[in-house]
Design an enzyme around this catalytic site. Sequence first.
Site, short mmCIF file in Angstrom:
data_model
loop_
_atom_site.label_atom_id
_atom_site.label_comp_id
_atom_site.label_asym_id
_atom_site.label_seq_id
_atom_site.Cartn_x
_atom_site.Cartn_y
_atom_site.Cartn_z
N CYS A 1 -1.27 0.74 7.42
CA CYS A 1 -2.71 0.47 7.55
C CYS A 1 -3.14 -0.76 6.73
O CYS A 1 -3.31 -1.85 7.26
CB CYS A 1 -3.54 1.70 7.14
SG CYS A 1 -3.26 3.15 8.18
N ARG A 2 -3.30 -0.58 5.42
CA ARG A 2 -3.91 -1.65 4.61
C ARG A 2 -3.02 -2.86 4.41
O ARG A 2 -3.47 -4.01 4.61
CB ARG A 2 -4.33 -1.09 3.24
CG ARG A 2 -5.47 -0.11 3.33
CD ARG A 2 -5.60 0.69 2.06
NE ARG A 2 -4.47 1.59 1.86
CZ ARG A 2 -4.26 2.34 0.79
NH1 ARG A 2 -5.11 2.26 -0.22
NH2 ARG A 2 -3.21 3.13 0.72
N SER A 3 -1.77 -2.66 4.00
CA SER A 3 -0.94 -3.84 3.67
C SER A 3 -0.54 -4.66 4.89
O SER A 3 -0.55 -5.90 4.80
CB SER A 3 0.26 -3.48 2.79
OG SER A 3 1.12 -2.57 3.40
N CYS B 1 0.86 -1.19 0.00
CA CYS B 1 0.00 0.00 0.00
C CYS B 1 0.89 1.24 0.00
O CYS B 1 2.07 1.15 -0.40
CB CYS B 1 -0.97 -0.01 1.18
SG CYS B 1 -0.19 0.01 2.81
N ASN C 1 2.35 1.43 4.33
CA ASN C 1 2.67 0.15 5.00
C ASN C 1 2.41 0.20 6.50
O ASN C 1 3.08 -0.47 7.29
CB ASN C 1 4.12 -0.28 4.70
CG ASN C 1 4.43 -1.74 5.05
OD1 ASN C 1 5.56 -2.08 5.36
ND2 ASN C 1 3.44 -2.62 5.04
N ASP D 1 -8.24 3.82 1.26
CA ASP D 1 -7.26 4.25 2.26
C ASP D 1 -8.00 4.73 3.51
O ASP D 1 -8.74 5.71 3.46
CB ASP D 1 -6.42 5.38 1.66
CG ASP D 1 -5.27 5.79 2.56
OD1 ASP D 1 -5.27 5.41 3.75
OD2 ASP D 1 -4.37 6.48 2.07
#
Length: 159
Positions: A13-15, A8, A11, A125
Amino acid sequence: MVKVLFVCLGNICRSPSAEGVFRDMVEQKGLSAQITTDSAGTGDWHVGNPPDPRAQKAALDRGVDISDLRARQIRAKDFIEFDYVLAMDRSNYAKLQQICPPGYEDRLYMFLSFYPDSPEEEVPDPYFGGADGFDYVLDLIEKASEGLVQDIKTGYLGM
Ligand code: 4NP
């Protein structure tokens, strides 16, 4: 060994959320000896940092502990090392296309392409939003992770 990298922007939050959910799923399915996981960001602002506290809490509420993960930045050589490089959104995907060494383009995917009936093409995001954004991210990640495990089983593990 099949190697999977989630990517993401930051690195944090999402990934890392995707890495944690997918890692747990792989463990539960008894595939930890065949599949390894990692995550990275296209940006470098948060290198060395643990996941955002909101991401950690949302994941832990579902029984997934991501507190051990630390942010790092993507490198061109990740395309040589990893079989799957999974972009969370179109912007990440475009950045990854720019740094992908020639001949390795087939390793790059939109992560949600493994969730065929997904209501979204991108994992949104959640960084500038509220806690519910992190929960929605996990809903999408869980579904795509199921599809990804299946793709690895049929494509690489002959299962
Ligand atoms: P991520 O979220 O890409 O899911 O880790 C973000 C984290 C940090 C920033 C943007 C997005 N940031 O601008 O610092």
